[in-house]
Each structure stands twice: as C-alpha cells, then as structure tokens.
Motif scaffolding. Sequence first.
Motif, short mmCIF file in Angstrom:
data_model
loop_
_atom_site.label_atom_id
_atom_site.label_comp_id
_atom_site.label_asym_id
_atom_site.label_seq_id
_atom_site.Cartn_x
_atom_site.Cartn_y
_atom_site.Cartn_z
N LEU A 28 0.86 -1.11 -0.13
CA LEU A 28 -0.04 -0.03 -0.09
C LEU A 28 0.84 1.12 0.20
O LEU A 28 1.52 1.44 0.82
N ASP A 279 -4.75 -2.13 9.90
CA ASP A 279 -5.98 -1.78 9.51
C ASP A 279 -6.82 -1.58 10.65
O ASP A 279 -6.67 -2.27 11.76
N THR A 387 -13.53 7.23 -6.92
CA THR A 387 -12.66 6.74 -5.66
C THR A 387 -12.08 5.57 -5.91
O THR A 387 -11.91 5.40 -6.93
N SER A 388 -11.27 4.87 -4.97
CA SER A 388 -10.30 3.83 -5.28
C SER A 388 -10.01 3.08 -4.04
O SER A 388 -10.04 3.71 -3.04
N ALA A 389 -9.54 1.77 -4.34
CA ALA A 389 -9.12 1.03 -3.05
C ALA A 389 -7.68 1.56 -2.78
O ALA A 389 -6.82 1.05 -1.73
N THR A 392 -7.05 3.31 2.71
CA THR A 392 -8.07 2.66 3.74
C THR A 392 -9.40 3.59 3.87
O THR A 392 -9.01 4.86 3.97
N THR A 395 -13.35 3.24 -0.56
CA THR A 395 -14.51 2.60 -1.34
C THR A 395 -15.62 2.65 -0.12
O THR A 395 -16.81 2.91 -0.71
N GLU A 396 -15.40 2.42 0.96
CA GLU A 396 -16.47 2.37 2.01
C GLU A 396 -17.15 3.82 2.06
O GLU A 396 -18.18 3.96 2.33
N THR A 416 -14.97 3.69 -9.53
CA THR A 416 -13.63 3.09 -8.75
C THR A 416 -12.76 3.39 -9.81
O THR A 416 -12.71 2.67 -10.86
N GLU A 419 -5.55 1.86 -8.78
CA GLU A 419 -4.93 2.31 -7.74
C GLU A 419 -3.68 3.04 -8.18
O GLU A 419 -3.12 3.89 -7.48
N TYR A 422 -4.45 6.76 -9.67
CA TYR A 422 -5.75 7.45 -8.94
C TYR A 422 -5.41 8.92 -8.65
O TYR A 422 -6.00 9.81 -9.02
#
Length: 538
Positions: A28, A279, A387-389, A392, A395-396, A416, A419, A422
């Motif tokens: 990440l 997380d 948005t994107s993953a 953290t 996306t939520e 979406t 990554e 983005y």
Amino acid sequence: MQTHPQDESTRRPSSPDRFPGLRRRGFLAATGAAALAPLTLAGCGSGPDTDTGAGKGDGTPKRGGRLRAAFAGGGASETLDPHLANLFADVARAKALFDKLADYGADLSARPRLAEKWEPGKNLDRWQVTLRRATFHDGSPVTAKDVLYSYRRIADPKQAFRAKASLEPVDLDASRATGERTVEFVLKRPTAEFPNILAAFGAYIVPENATEFDRKPIGSGPFRFVSFAPGRSALFRRHDDYWEGAPHLDELEFVVANEESARVNALLGGQVEYAHELDPTTARAHEGRGRIEIVRLRNSAMQAFCMKTDRPPFDDERVRQAFFLIADRQELVDGALSGAGEIGNDLFGKGYEYYAEGLPQRTQDLGRARALLRQAGAENLKVTLDTSAVATGFTEAAGIFRDQARRAGVTVDVRTGSEDSYWSDILDGGTLCCYRSGAMPLEAHLSQRLLTDSSTNATKWRHQDFDALYQQAQSTRDKSERAAVYARMQRRLHREGGFLVWAFADWIIGTTPKLAGVETDAPANTLDWARFDKVWLG
C-alpha cells in the motif's frame, strides 16, 4: 565524496527466508500529498543486553538488542537516498541514518534539530541559521557547506526530489555560508514560516558532494549503515557519537512485509517487534488481548471529499454548502474507518498550530441542504464520485456518502479508479473525489493546495484575494497577528471551500508487549514518528 569507515561486523541483514510470511505482495503506497504516517518503537529483538535496567516494567530505558521492524516495501525501487524517500519504509530508514535542520512537533510547528537556532532579518526575506555541533558517521563535522550542498542537490531541476517544492521560496544561488556553522538564507519573498522549510519532508542534510547512498551512505543520524538489500531488508547499528545521545538499541533491522496480514503474523510469531500500518479492523480484533500492543496516533490523516470549485456543479458555492450539510460525519467515521478517527469540520489540521478551533462544528442538515440545492437550481442533481482502493476507507466512504446524498435527493454515481493512477487522475479530472492527506503544517497545506498557482490544487480554489491573504500572513512578523490572518482564511474555507473534511483518522501500529518508549501523543509526519533512537527492548 566522503568515504565510510569499515563496518565492525560482517553480519548481513536477515533474509526474508527467515520470515516466510514476509515475501507476500500487496504494498500500500504512501498516498495523497504527504500521506506518510508516524511510528515510534522499541522491541525485544535478538542481541546481548548490556544494561541492568529494568526495561519496560518501570519505564527505565534498557540498552542492547536488535529491533526488527516490518514495513510494506517497494521492491527494487527502494532506496537509501534520503532526498528520494517517499515510501513509509524509505522515510523511516532515512530518519534513522540522517538528520534535518528542523522537524515538526506534535502541533506541526518547527522544532530545531541540526539547526541550533534561526533568526529572521528585518523584512523576513533573510534568515540566519546556526548549526549545532554534530558529526557525520565518519567523524567529520556537519558544516554550512554540507547544508548548502544538500539543499542545492534537492533543488536540482533535473531531479524529482521530494522536498524541491518546499525549497522554492529560497534563492539558493544567493544564500551563503557566513561561517563554518552559520548559513544566511536569502529568500525570494518574505517568509514568516521559513522554519517549516527547514523541517520539510525529505530535506535531509548529507555530506558535501555525496552522491552514492545505497552502498555506504554517511549521515549524521542516530544509526550507522551496515547493509541494505532493496525490497528485502536493511541493517543499521547504533551511532555512539550521535549529537542527541546514542540510541538504546544496538541494532535496527527493517524487513519487508507487503501484506498487512504478513506483518501481523510476523508480530504474533515473534519474528518482528514492530509492525507498521495496521487496519482498524485488525486493531479492534487484537486490542486488549495481551499479545499485541496497539498504538493509535491521533489526527494523523485528513479524510475528505474534494469538490472541484471551477466547474459545475461545484462552481456554485450553494451546492458546496449543501454537500457540507449532507455529510453525517460520525456515520462515515464509524463505517469507513471502523471508528478509528474523529470527525472533521471541513478544515485541514485539527489540533495543529493555527487551526481555527472556534468555528462551529458542522452537522448533517438534510432540510437545509435541499433548500440550498433548490436555490441553486440543482434539485435533481447527479454527480460522479471518484474513489479507489488506494487508501483505507475510500471505497467504504464513497458508498456511505452515496446513501447519505440520496436522502437529500442527490444521485451519486460511485466510480472506482485504478490504484496506480488515482492520484494523478483526480488532480485535474472529475468533479468530486475521495481525498486523503497526512499531517503537515497548516501553512504548507494552504500554500501547496489552495493558492492559484499551487501545484496540487485539487479543489481548483483560485482566488487572488485569498492569495493576497497568504502573502500578508507570510509578511507578518508578529505571530498573533499572523494567526489572525490564518483564521480569516480558514473562516472563508469553512464557509465556501472545496474540501469536505469529514474525519481525521488514527494511524495504527502494532508492537510486541515488550516494546517500550513508544510515543503516542504525536500525529503522523512529526519528529516523534520513527524515533527508533528513543525506544528500547524490555
């Protein structure tokens, strides 16, 4: 180029084969404009214990041992060049080997490091910096020439060094050494917050003419280089002559674990004593269970939705104000961050120096939001939320806000993105996007993101009168008067800006229970992040 003395040990850093779980992928990356976050640790690594102190039990530092810290890595792209450091692992290693002239305190104000003091000239366009007495790992003193070489290297137009933009106000051609330990910095314009430049991310001091860093880097930091295998591990040893006092640890080892599960399993299995970047769900599962100490570093990452103010529908400030009122911030914190954060108030820098604490906390008001949309002729508004993953909770948060907007009669289409691209995609494209930033001084946030010519102006906020206020602040010597100007700027942003700041997220790290000396009161990107020299193995 200065040379490095012979290492006293022939031991190589540990291979990932010692840690089978650490070979997994899933890195990440550091995200946004300065999304780096803090850590400070100590652990129970291998190695002799040379002190009779009691360790963590009574808070007495204990000397000796090797601390093993697990970070996500960047493979072959990893580097020990401190001016290129961008990944969390790169920055943590740089901080162990090198020093800056200043660094940020818990409130993101600049604190002296290699600079013993700084003094402004009458017009705030010249600053005299006096260096403390410090030495590099080869025994040579840190001098004014090293400082000027380092800054000129960072500013090289042919390079893409991290701190280049921060050094833009400095006229490095006119700046000069006025003594072995004194530098006169000449600035292109009055800059009241000049100390922030000295503390800028990546503004490390290296020896004059140094160009090679991955084989035998020489710094003035608390640890000396032993070995480095990009994408795998790095081993450093205590620098006994460090100007602030030798670290408690004998050795510091960084190992690469790209997946969060790999870092947690290595911590649980006793293969490392520190695991970076956990997380919120992992933290909740292990907190209070006794096997892992969970450290939450508050106010470490601004979480926001970014509205482009130069294009429909957000070129109408009534629409922006309606979106401020659509957001249920606590629902976003609970759902997107698993509760690991506190609500925001549509301004950057909660708890930082100059933050406008006195403004009323904005809350959800769907009736008022609908009224504003009617006034703007946008009753049946449809908008795409990018948005994107990549970070953290992104996306939520997008899904939660989509549902909140629906209750105000707004249709939000969540898109979406990649990554990998983005951040570049959303800088100029789209109209509404998820956004995150790590800690930085309020002044830096204003100058880098909210001026007409700011290079990362994601909201496209361009107002000459706002620019003039920033210049007024930078020309104001009296700190209280300067704070009043910053407060005026923030009141306007709170009323009509393009950042819907819904939260400030915790940064979460995990340690073994035997790890001592961990600082927990400072947010990300501050002096007490990655202070491996201040921790010990209990």
